[in-house]
Scaffold this motif. Structure first.
Motif, mmCIF file in Angstrom:
data_model
loop_
_atom_site.group_PDB
_atom_site.id
_atom_site.type_symbol
_atom_site.label_atom_id
_atom_site.label_comp_id
_atom_site.label_asym_id
_atom_site.label_seq_id
_atom_site.Cartn_x
_atom_site.Cartn_y
_atom_site.Cartn_z
ATOM 1 N N PRO A 94 0.845 -1.204 0.000
ATOM 2 C CA PRO A 94 0.000 0.000 0.000
ATOM 3 C C PRO A 94 0.872 1.243 0.000
ATOM 4 O O PRO A 94 2.082 1.167 0.257
ATOM 5 C CB PRO A 94 -0.784 -0.136 1.310
ATOM 6 N N PRO A 95 0.324 2.405 -0.283
ATOM 7 C CA PRO A 95 1.100 3.653 -0.237
ATOM 8 C C PRO A 95 1.649 3.878 1.179
ATOM 9 O O PRO A 95 1.095 3.361 2.154
ATOM 10 C CB PRO A 95 0.076 4.721 -0.607
ATOM 11 N N PRO A 96 2.720 4.644 1.328
ATOM 12 C CA PRO A 96 3.306 4.883 2.660
ATOM 13 C C PRO A 96 2.304 5.414 3.685
ATOM 14 O O PRO A 96 2.359 5.046 4.866
ATOM 15 C CB PRO A 96 4.409 5.915 2.374
ATOM 16 N N LEU A 97 1.382 6.273 3.253
ATOM 17 C CA LEU A 97 0.406 6.835 4.189
ATOM 18 C C LEU A 97 -0.842 5.968 4.328
ATOM 19 O O LEU A 97 -1.770 6.335 5.046
ATOM 20 C CB LEU A 97 0.013 8.245 3.758
ATOM 21 N N GLY A 98 -0.846 4.817 3.665
ATOM 22 C CA GLY A 98 -1.930 3.859 3.862
ATOM 23 C C GLY A 98 -2.962 3.827 2.761
ATOM 24 O O GLY A 98 -2.924 4.610 1.802
ATOM 25 N N LEU A 99 -3.909 2.881 2.908
ATOM 26 C CA LEU A 99 -4.992 2.740 1.951
ATOM 27 C C LEU A 99 -5.954 3.925 2.081
ATOM 28 O O LEU A 99 -6.439 4.227 3.176
ATOM 29 C CB LEU A 99 -5.757 1.438 2.201
ATOM 30 N N THR A 100 -6.242 4.557 0.963
ATOM 31 C CA THR A 100 -7.099 5.746 0.974
ATOM 32 C C THR A 100 -8.486 5.428 1.521
ATOM 33 O O THR A 100 -9.047 6.195 2.319
ATOM 34 C CB THR A 100 -7.227 6.329 -0.446
ATOM 35 N N GLY A 101 -9.046 4.288 1.115
ATOM 36 C CA GLY A 101 -10.365 3.911 1.595
ATOM 37 C C GLY A 101 -10.396 3.730 3.103
ATOM 38 O O GLY A 101 -11.365 4.103 3.772
ATOM 39 N N PHE A 102 -9.332 3.200 3.657
ATOM 40 C CA PHE A 102 -9.245 2.996 5.110
ATOM 41 C C PHE A 102 -9.185 4.331 5.841
ATOM 42 O O PHE A 102 -9.951 4.571 6.779
ATOM 43 C CB PHE A 102 -8.003 2.153 5.435
ATOM 44 N N THR A 103 -8.275 5.206 5.430
ATOM 45 C CA THR A 103 -8.121 6.479 6.139
ATOM 46 C C THR A 103 -9.382 7.340 6.020
ATOM 47 O O THR A 103 -9.769 8.018 6.975
ATOM 48 C CB THR A 103 -6.899 7.254 5.610
ATOM 49 N N GLN A 104 -10.049 7.292 4.861
ATOM 50 C CA GLN A 104 -11.278 8.065 4.689
ATOM 51 C C GLN A 104 -12.389 7.561 5.592
ATOM 52 O O GLN A 104 -13.073 8.347 6.267
ATOM 53 C CB GLN A 104 -11.738 8.022 3.223
ATOM 54 N N ARG A 105 -12.579 6.245 5.642
ATOM 55 C CA ARG A 105 -13.663 5.673 6.451
ATOM 56 C C ARG A 105 -13.412 5.900 7.943
ATOM 57 O O ARG A 105 -14.326 6.273 8.685
ATOM 58 C CB ARG A 105 -13.790 4.175 6.184
ATOM 59 N N VAL A 106 -12.174 5.684 8.391
ATOM 60 C CA VAL A 106 -11.871 5.868 9.811
ATOM 61 C C VAL A 106 -12.034 7.327 10.213
ATOM 62 O O VAL A 106 -12.577 7.641 11.281
ATOM 63 C CB VAL A 106 -10.442 5.371 10.138
ATOM 64 N N THR A 107 -11.596 8.234 9.353
ATOM 65 C CA THR A 107 -11.748 9.671 9.625
ATOM 66 C C THR A 107 -13.219 10.055 9.734
ATOM 67 O O THR A 107 -13.625 10.789 10.647
ATOM 68 C CB THR A 107 -11.077 10.507 8.519
ATOM 69 N N GLU A 108 -14.035 9.537 8.819
ATOM 70 C CA GLU A 108 -15.463 9.846 8.833
ATOM 71 C C GLU A 108 -16.147 9.317 10.089
ATOM 72 O O GLU A 108 -16.988 9.997 10.685
ATOM 73 C CB GLU A 108 -16.138 9.260 7.596
ATOM 74 N N PHE A 109 -15.794 8.090 10.500
ATOM 75 C CA PHE A 109 -16.436 7.508 11.669
ATOM 76 C C PHE A 109 -15.925 8.107 12.972
ATOM 77 O O PHE A 109 -16.592 8.031 13.993
ATOM 78 C CB PHE A 109 -16.252 5.991 11.676
ATOM 79 N N THR A 110 -14.744 8.697 12.921
ATOM 80 C CA THR A 110 -14.205 9.330 14.124
ATOM 81 C C THR A 110 -14.748 10.741 14.296
ATOM 82 O O THR A 110 -15.158 11.134 15.390
ATOM 83 C CB THR A 110 -12.671 9.375 14.063
ATOM 84 N N LEU A 111 -14.777 11.511 13.215
ATOM 85 C CA LEU A 111 -15.180 12.917 13.284
ATOM 86 C C LEU A 111 -16.615 13.170 12.832
ATOM 87 O O LEU A 111 -17.227 14.162 13.234
ATOM 88 C CB LEU A 111 -14.237 13.769 12.431
ATOM 89 N N GLY A 112 -17.147 12.267 11.997
ATOM 90 C CA GLY A 112 -18.463 12.498 11.419
ATOM 91 C C GLY A 112 -18.339 13.240 10.093
ATOM 92 O O GLY A 112 -17.484 14.119 9.940
ATOM 93 N N ARG A 113 -19.193 12.907 9.140
ATOM 94 C CA ARG A 113 -19.098 13.503 7.807
ATOM 95 C C ARG A 113 -19.413 14.988 7.815
ATOM 96 O O ARG A 113 -18.989 15.729 6.922
ATOM 97 C CB ARG A 113 -20.035 12.779 6.847
ATOM 98 N N SER A 114 -20.191 15.422 8.790
ATOM 99 C CA SER A 114 -20.579 16.832 8.837
ATOM 100 C C SER A 114 -19.575 17.693 9.592
ATOM 101 O O SER A 114 -19.788 18.894 9.777
ATOM 102 C CB SER A 114 -21.960 16.973 9.495
ATOM 103 N N CYS A 115 -18.463 17.089 10.029
ATOM 104 C CA CYS A 115 -17.439 17.834 10.763
ATOM 105 C C CYS A 115 -16.896 18.961 9.877
ATOM 106 O O CYS A 115 -16.541 18.743 8.708
ATOM 107 C CB CYS A 115 -16.307 16.910 11.181
ATOM 108 N N ARG A 116 -16.814 20.138 10.441
ATOM 109 C CA ARG A 116 -16.372 21.304 9.676
ATOM 110 C C ARG A 116 -14.949 21.134 9.152
ATOM 111 O O ARG A 116 -14.636 21.530 8.021
ATOM 112 C CB ARG A 116 -16.465 22.544 10.560
ATOM 113 N N ALA A 117 -14.080 20.531 9.975
ATOM 114 C CA ALA A 117 -12.689 20.338 9.555
ATOM 115 C C ALA A 117 -12.602 19.407 8.344
ATOM 116 O O ALA A 117 -11.761 19.603 7.455
ATOM 117 C CB ALA A 117 -11.870 19.778 10.713
ATOM 118 N N VAL A 118 -13.475 18.388 8.283
ATOM 119 C CA VAL A 118 -13.497 17.471 7.141
ATOM 120 C C VAL A 118 -13.983 18.202 5.897
ATOM 121 O O VAL A 118 -13.395 18.072 4.811
ATOM 122 C CB VAL A 118 -14.409 16.255 7.441
#
Length: 435
Positions: A94-118
């Protein structure tokens, strides 16, 4: 045609294979000292040497099932089998910073899709080989901040009760100025907010404060939402930087988003932060080491520069994270049906731990064990801080062959129907014998 003889050939070699006439070389690692053994490793060594039939190890970090084995999620096993038999899935780095699908899903479930920072594209997610690697990467990025900016004095504040390896991770990243703040209070058998804030009042501006967002290790005594509100307001007033820890996300309430509420609240207040996460526990991926580092930045214009620094650090430490574990997590979080099934299995694990806490509390009450044991059910998650002192902990290991951390904290999931009564009786004896 003759060729020049090598210098080695010109020297005589004795019968032992040593070069004659050469000055003996000293061993490179002669002055290497043994590293300090962690309390968990010391306990595990003592446990393995113990031949008692009823010995119990309550200091492990894994989540155990009723049979005393690390749990396996049916869904995770099924997905792994599908991946291995799918001809379209080819193993690759995988890329050095990881699988894009993984980082996107984890970020969404941690912060929520409506998070202003996202929405404003101010969030960087990096896949790491486990929780420790996520903490290390966060520490490396903070050290780089210290090296290029005069704003941070380099101080990191850790809670008074924390994982043995946490300070070592920061030191390995070059962060040497480490202080502690009050967290666990033996008398209250919980978090003492007043002492915590009093210690942080002395912290210089821009100091980094390491806080457990949920599943605090090893006490599992977490801050309430009202306490979080007070701490966030305090940190914003004092201009302190939070590094949040989610070592077992999903295993406090059986819900990834609920366990991450403190992270969401900090983000909603416009705070910059770094959050180290582990998905290994909640998905039973102990052999995969699935971690994630989340960075919330002040401005989107900083994203590419921070990303480049993260990429540089990753390439020098582990180059690429693992593939299969992250693919499993991304698949579950992307599929509503899989997500419901996963939540059902995890909820069962969480409910089992809460049931063990309740039964243990009842057993101690029926035995007439001195003290109040309500904190057993007021805490959540894998570990529990019993409130036992050093003498009582020693009594349990030496007289009853029950091994828990020196702080009196134990792994709740390691208690089952076969050893619960024995553990309760032993705790009762440890408390009453020391009176």
């Amino acid at each position: 045609m003759s060729r020049p003889s090598s210098r080695l050939a010109e020297k005589e070699v004795n019968q032992n294979g040593d070069l004659m006439g050469c000055t003996s070389l000293s061993a490179v690692f002669t002055d290497t000292h043994s590293a300090a053994v962690t309390s968990e490793m010391r306990l595990l060594s003592a446990f393995k040497k113990d031949n008692h039939d009823r010995k119990v190890f309550l200091a492990g970090k894994e989540f155990y099932n009723e049979k005393g084995r690390t749990f396996d999620l049916h869904l995770v096993g099924k997905l792994k089998q599908q991946f291995s038999s799918d001809p379209t899935v080819h193993p690759e780095y995988p890329p050095p910073l990881g699988l894009t699908g993984f980082t996107q899903r984890v970020t969404e479930f941690t912060l929520g899709r409506s998070c202003r920072a996202v929405i404003e594209n101010r969030v960087l997610g990096v896949q790491t080989p486990g929780f420790t690697a996520a903490v290390r990467l966060g520490a490396e990025l903070l050290r780089h901040w210290h090296d290029v900016s005069a704003e941070w004095c380099g101080l990191v504040y850790l809670p008074s009760l924390f994982d043995d390896s946490l300070a070592d991770i920061f030191r390995a990243a070059g962060v040497q100025n480490i202080c502690q703040y009050h967290y666990w209070d033996d008398k209250q058998r919980g978090v003492c907010l007043e002492k915590l804030l009093a210690d942080l009042e002395e912290a210089p501006e821009k100091s980094v404060v390491v806080l457990s967002a949920s599943a605090h290790y090893p006490s599992r005594a977490d801050l309430s939402q009202s306490q979080w509100v007070s701490i966030v307001q305090f940190m914003m007033r004092r201009r302190l930087f939070p590094l949040l820890l989610l070592p077992a996300q999903g295993l406090c309430y059986g819900d990834l988003e609920r366990d991450a509420w403190p992270v969401q609240y900090c983000a909603s207040q416009g705070m910059e932060l770094v959050c180290a996460q582990s998905l290994s526990h909640s998905f039973g991926l102990y052999g995969e080491a699935v971690g994630h580092l989340l960075c919330i930045l002040k401005k989107s214009s900083l994203l590419l520069s921070v990303q480049s620094q993260a990429d540089k650090v990753v390439r020098s430490l582990w180059a690429q994270p693992s593939d299969t574990g992250a693919r499993v997590v991304a698949t579950v979080l992307s599929n509503p049906a899989h997500l419901v099934e996963w939540q059902g299995e995890v909820k069962h694990l969480v409910e089992r731990c809460m049931l063990i806490r309740e039964i243990l509390r009842q057993r101690l009450r029926l035995l007439g064990t001195p003290g109040c044991w309500d904190h057993l059910t007021q805490q959540r998650g894998l570990f529990c801080c019993m409130g036992l002192n050093g003498t009582q902990v020693d009594f349990l290991s030496k007289r009853r062959h029950i091994y828990l951390l020196p702080s009196g904290c134990l792994n709740v999931s390691a208690i089952n129907g076969h050893n619960l009564d024995y553990i309760a009786e032993s705790i009762h004896l440890a408390v009453t014998t020391s009176l």
